[in-house]
Every structure is written in C-alpha cells, then in structure tokens.
Design a protein around this motif. Structure first.
Motif, PDB file in Angstrom:
ATOM      1  N   ASN A 139       0.984  -1.220   0.048  1.00 53.13           N
ATOM      2  CA  ASN A 139      -0.030  -0.034   0.100  1.00 53.13           C
ATOM      3  C   ASN A 139       0.960   1.278  -0.088  1.00 53.13           C
ATOM      4  O   ASN A 139       2.042   1.377   0.263  1.00 53.13           O
ATOM      5  CB  ASN A 139      -1.072   0.030   1.462  1.00 53.13           C
ATOM      6  N   VAL A 140       0.142   2.559  -0.305  1.00 53.42           N
ATOM      7  CA  VAL A 140       1.007   3.515  -0.479  1.00 53.42           C
ATOM      8  C   VAL A 140       1.529   4.123   0.952  1.00 53.42           C
ATOM      9  O   VAL A 140       0.515   4.082   1.926  1.00 53.42           O
ATOM     10  CB  VAL A 140       0.481   4.583  -1.459  1.00 53.42           C
ATOM     11  N   THR A 141       2.439   4.878   1.025  1.00 53.78           N
ATOM     12  CA  THR A 141       2.912   5.677   2.112  1.00 53.78           C
ATOM     13  C   THR A 141       2.552   7.170   1.768  1.00 53.78           C
ATOM     14  O   THR A 141       2.912   7.612   0.709  1.00 53.78           O
ATOM     15  CB  THR A 141       4.521   5.515   2.480  1.00 53.78           C
ATOM     16  N   THR A 142       1.977   7.838   2.536  1.00 55.48           N
ATOM     17  CA  THR A 142       1.713   9.247   2.306  1.00 55.48           C
ATOM     18  C   THR A 142       2.206  10.010   3.343  1.00 55.48           C
ATOM     19  O   THR A 142       2.358   9.929   4.600  1.00 55.48           O
ATOM     20  CB  THR A 142      -0.152   9.466   2.387  1.00 55.48           C
ATOM     21  N   LEU A 143       2.512  11.208   3.140  1.00 56.79           N
ATOM     22  CA  LEU A 143       3.147  12.228   3.835  1.00 56.79           C
ATOM     23  C   LEU A 143       2.389  13.427   3.624  1.00 56.79           C
ATOM     24  O   LEU A 143       2.217  14.055   2.602  1.00 56.79           O
ATOM     25  CB  LEU A 143       4.675  12.465   3.388  1.00 56.79           C
ATOM     26  N   ASN A 144       1.774  13.798   4.801  1.00 55.25           N
ATOM     27  CA  ASN A 144       0.644  14.950   4.828  1.00 55.25           C
ATOM     28  C   ASN A 144      -0.265  14.775   3.636  1.00 55.25           C
ATOM     29  O   ASN A 144      -0.449  15.764   3.020  1.00 55.25           O
ATOM     30  CB  ASN A 144       1.497  16.287   4.567  1.00 55.25           C
ATOM     31  N   SER A 145      -0.913  13.755   3.696  1.00 54.83           N
ATOM     32  CA  SER A 145      -1.981  13.306   2.644  1.00 54.83           C
ATOM     33  C   SER A 145      -1.491  12.918   1.079  1.00 54.83           C
ATOM     34  O   SER A 145      -2.145  13.042   0.068  1.00 54.83           O
ATOM     35  CB  SER A 145      -3.116  14.303   2.769  1.00 54.83           C
ATOM     36  N   SER A 146      -0.119  13.274   1.056  1.00 56.26           N
ATOM     37  CA  SER A 146       0.417  13.137  -0.623  1.00 56.26           C
ATOM     38  C   SER A 146       1.234  11.772  -0.512  1.00 56.26           C
ATOM     39  O   SER A 146       1.931  11.619   0.410  1.00 56.26           O
ATOM     40  CB  SER A 146       1.352  14.265  -1.024  1.00 56.26           C
ATOM     41  N   PRO A 147       0.966  11.043  -1.447  1.00 56.46           N
ATOM     42  CA  PRO A 147       1.785   9.838  -1.543  1.00 56.46           C
ATOM     43  C   PRO A 147       3.195  10.104  -1.982  1.00 56.46           C
ATOM     44  O   PRO A 147       3.436  11.165  -2.754  1.00 56.46           O
ATOM     45  CB  PRO A 147       0.992   8.960  -3.019  1.00 56.46           C
ATOM     46  N   ILE A 148       4.040   9.280  -1.364  1.00 58.50           N
ATOM     47  CA  ILE A 148       5.424   9.681  -1.755  1.00 58.50           C
ATOM     48  C   ILE A 148       5.967   8.310  -2.720  1.00 58.50           C
ATOM     49  O   ILE A 148       5.515   7.607  -2.623  1.00 58.50           O
ATOM     50  CB  ILE A 148       6.549   9.569  -0.494  1.00 58.50           C
ATOM     51  N   SER A 157       9.754  17.320   7.859  1.00 58.34           N
ATOM     52  CA  SER A 157       9.782  18.426   8.846  1.00 58.34           C
ATOM     53  C   SER A 157       8.971  18.266  10.092  1.00 58.34           C
ATOM     54  O   SER A 157       8.177  17.265  10.278  1.00 58.34           O
ATOM     55  CB  SER A 157       9.102  19.563   7.845  1.00 58.34           C
ATOM     56  N   ASN A 158       9.071  19.246  11.133  1.00 60.15           N
ATOM     57  CA  ASN A 158       8.394  19.096  12.269  1.00 60.15           C
ATOM     58  C   ASN A 158       6.976  19.166  11.922  1.00 60.15           C
ATOM     59  O   ASN A 158       6.476  19.751  11.114  1.00 60.15           O
ATOM     60  CB  ASN A 158       8.703  20.404  13.099  1.00 60.15           C
ATOM     61  N   ASN A 159       6.297  18.004  12.846  1.00 63.52           N
ATOM     62  CA  ASN A 159       4.713  17.634  12.442  1.00 63.52           C
ATOM     63  C   ASN A 159       4.173  17.225  11.218  1.00 63.52           C
ATOM     64  O   ASN A 159       3.067  17.268  10.908  1.00 63.52           O
ATOM     65  CB  ASN A 159       4.075  19.145  12.663  1.00 63.52           C
ATOM     66  N   ASP A 160       5.206  16.750  10.464  1.00 60.92           N
ATOM     67  CA  ASP A 160       4.845  15.912   9.365  1.00 60.92           C
ATOM     68  C   ASP A 160       3.916  14.662   9.736  1.00 60.92           C
ATOM     69  O   ASP A 160       4.174  13.932  10.794  1.00 60.92           O
ATOM     70  CB  ASP A 160       5.961  15.443   8.419  1.00 60.92           C
ATOM     71  N   VAL A 161       2.835  14.346   8.849  1.00 62.16           N
ATOM     72  CA  VAL A 161       1.846  13.303   9.357  1.00 62.16           C
ATOM     73  C   VAL A 161       2.112  12.130   8.236  1.00 62.16           C
ATOM     74  O   VAL A 161       2.075  12.174   7.152  1.00 62.16           O
ATOM     75  CB  VAL A 161       0.534  13.818   9.137  1.00 62.16           C
ATOM     76  N   ILE A 162       2.718  10.858   8.804  1.00 58.46           N
ATOM     77  CA  ILE A 162       2.696   9.747   7.958  1.00 58.46           C
ATOM     78  C   ILE A 162       1.692   8.961   8.102  1.00 58.46           C
ATOM     79  O   ILE A 162       1.247   8.656   9.041  1.00 58.46           O
ATOM     80  CB  ILE A 162       4.142   8.944   8.479  1.00 58.46           C
ATOM     81  N   SER A 163       1.147   8.404   6.748  1.00 58.80           N
ATOM     82  CA  SER A 163      -0.123   7.378   7.005  1.00 58.80           C
ATOM     83  C   SER A 163       0.045   6.404   5.882  1.00 58.80           C
ATOM     84  O   SER A 163       0.803   6.711   5.105  1.00 58.80           O
ATOM     85  CB  SER A 163      -1.439   8.158   7.001  1.00 58.80           C
ATOM     86  N   PHE A 164      -0.726   5.605   5.917  1.00 59.42           N
ATOM     87  CA  PHE A 164      -0.895   4.225   4.852  1.00 59.42           C
ATOM     88  C   PHE A 164      -2.032   4.498   4.186  1.00 59.42           C
ATOM     89  O   PHE A 164      -3.312   4.686   4.691  1.00 59.42           O
ATOM     90  CB  PHE A 164      -0.490   3.180   5.686  1.00 59.42           C
ATOM     91  N   SER A 165      -2.073   4.136   3.031  1.00 58.74           N
ATOM     92  CA  SER A 165      -3.516   3.966   2.011  1.00 58.74           C
ATOM     93  C   SER A 165      -3.451   3.261   1.143  1.00 58.74           C
ATOM     94  O   SER A 165      -2.561   2.571   0.686  1.00 58.74           O
ATOM     95  CB  SER A 165      -3.980   5.518   1.632  1.00 58.74           C
ATOM     96  N   SER A 166      -4.528   2.776   0.463  1.00 56.77           N
ATOM     97  CA  SER A 166      -4.499   1.914  -0.486  1.00 56.77           C
ATOM     98  C   SER A 166      -5.792   2.025  -1.342  1.00 56.77           C
ATOM     99  O   SER A 166      -7.140   2.092  -1.086  1.00 56.77           O
ATOM    100  CB  SER A 166      -5.071   0.482   0.173  1.00 56.77           C
ATOM    101  N   LYS A 167      -5.887   2.386  -2.709  1.00 59.22           N
ATOM    102  CA  LYS A 167      -6.723   2.635  -3.625  1.00 59.22           C
ATOM    103  C   LYS A 167      -8.077   3.497  -3.141  1.00 59.22           C
ATOM    104  O   LYS A 167      -9.255   3.088  -2.893  1.00 59.22           O
ATOM    105  CB  LYS A 167      -7.417   1.422  -4.264  1.00 59.22           C
TER     106      LYS A 167
END
Length: 180
Positions: A139-148, A157-167
């Motif tokens: 699945n995709v790694t997203t940084l501040n809601s944008s896929p990397i 950067s400080n307070n960056d949000v890492i999350s995971f998503s799929s389709k």
C-alpha cells in the motif's frame, strides 16, 4: 581444528551429514532489503560530534495516533538510532512501538505492510536531516496526505503526518514526526 557433530560407528567417530534445521531457522528470520546510506548517522552521535549539550538538543519523536483522535496510542524517542523501520503489527498482535525485534514502530493497521517505510537520519551538508522512504510497500505511504514515491528519500519536517492508504481508502492510524 574443526569440530563436527559425530556419532560412533563400530568404534570410529564418523561425521553426521544430516540436515540440522539451522538453515530453515535462518530462512524464517524476518529481513528487510533496506540498506542505510553511507551518510546515515544517529542523532545522538551527530549531537556528540558537534558538542551539542543534551539540554540544547531537540527531542525527536514519532507519535502514533488513531486518525481523528488526539489520544496518543504510543510514542517513540528517535534519538538513539540512525533509522527506524515502520511496519505492520507484529505477529503477537499486541506490540505497538518498539516491541518487535525488527520493526521499531509497529502499526496495528491492515494498510501497513510488514516492512512499510523507514525514517532515516542522514548527515547532509553538516546538518542532521530526517527522511522518510517507502520500502516498496503493498500500500502507499503518504506524507501530509500526499503519496510519496517508493525507494526515494523525502525530507521530513516538524509535525509531518505519515499514514498508509490503499486505492482511495486511508489508514485508521497516523504517525506524527516531531522535533522539539
């Protein structure tokens, strides 16, 4: 002098060439194909080499939250190692952060691959710089809601949000990288 496992056969010691099972144990050990770059450095090593007093060092941490909640599930200090592997919940289905021998940050989420991504500290232009890299996750790694992109370092950067998503669906969990 080499020592082999032996058994006695008509009064003579003979080597045993049967399978020991050790190779199967090695195959079962979890591995990741991630290799650290030559400029990797732990924050504590960087701070010591630059004579930065402990009271002057920023606190580096990863905080695991359930998305939309302000309640901290767990928090990990990122000061001692040069990289931190983020992956899906360990096999015991109980450990979250730092309780798995390979995974440093365990996320209890179906969108997080076994070896999903890594936070890597590097010494770039004599500066300590944190990066995030997706490890060819399912699945995709997203940084501040944008896929990397996969296998590419993206500066944190400080307070960056890492999350995971799929389709089009997003993870229930987020990791916030913080310096302070």
């Amino acid at each position: 002098m080499r020592h082999y496992a032996t058994r006695t056969d008509n009064g003579r010691n003979m080597p045993i060439f049967e399978k020991s099972g050790l190779l199967e144990e090695v195959k079962k050990r979890p591995t990741t194909e991630f290799e650290q770059p030559v400029d990797s450095i732990s924050p504590v090593t960087f701070f010591k080499s630059h004579s930065i007093e402990p009271s002057q060092r920023p606190l580096l941490k990863a905080t695991l939250y359930r998305k939309g909640s302000s309640t901290i599930i767990n928090q990990l200090d990122l000061g001692s190692k040069s990289c931190y592997l983020i992956g899906g919940l360990s096999e015991d289905k109980k450990s979250f952060l730092g309780n798995n021998s390979i995974i440093d940050i365990s996320v209890p989420d179906g969108y997080c691959s076994k070896h999903h991504c890594v936070i890597q500290f590097r010494k770039i232009n004599d500066k300590l710089t944190p990066y995030l890299m997706d490890l060819d996750s399912v699945n995709v790694t997203t940084l501040n809601s944008s896929p990397i992109p996969t296998r590419r370092y993206v500066e944190l950067s400080n307070n960056d949000v890492i999350s995971f998503s799929s389709k089009g669906t997003n993870s229930e969990f987020e990791i916030i990288y913080q310096e302070g």
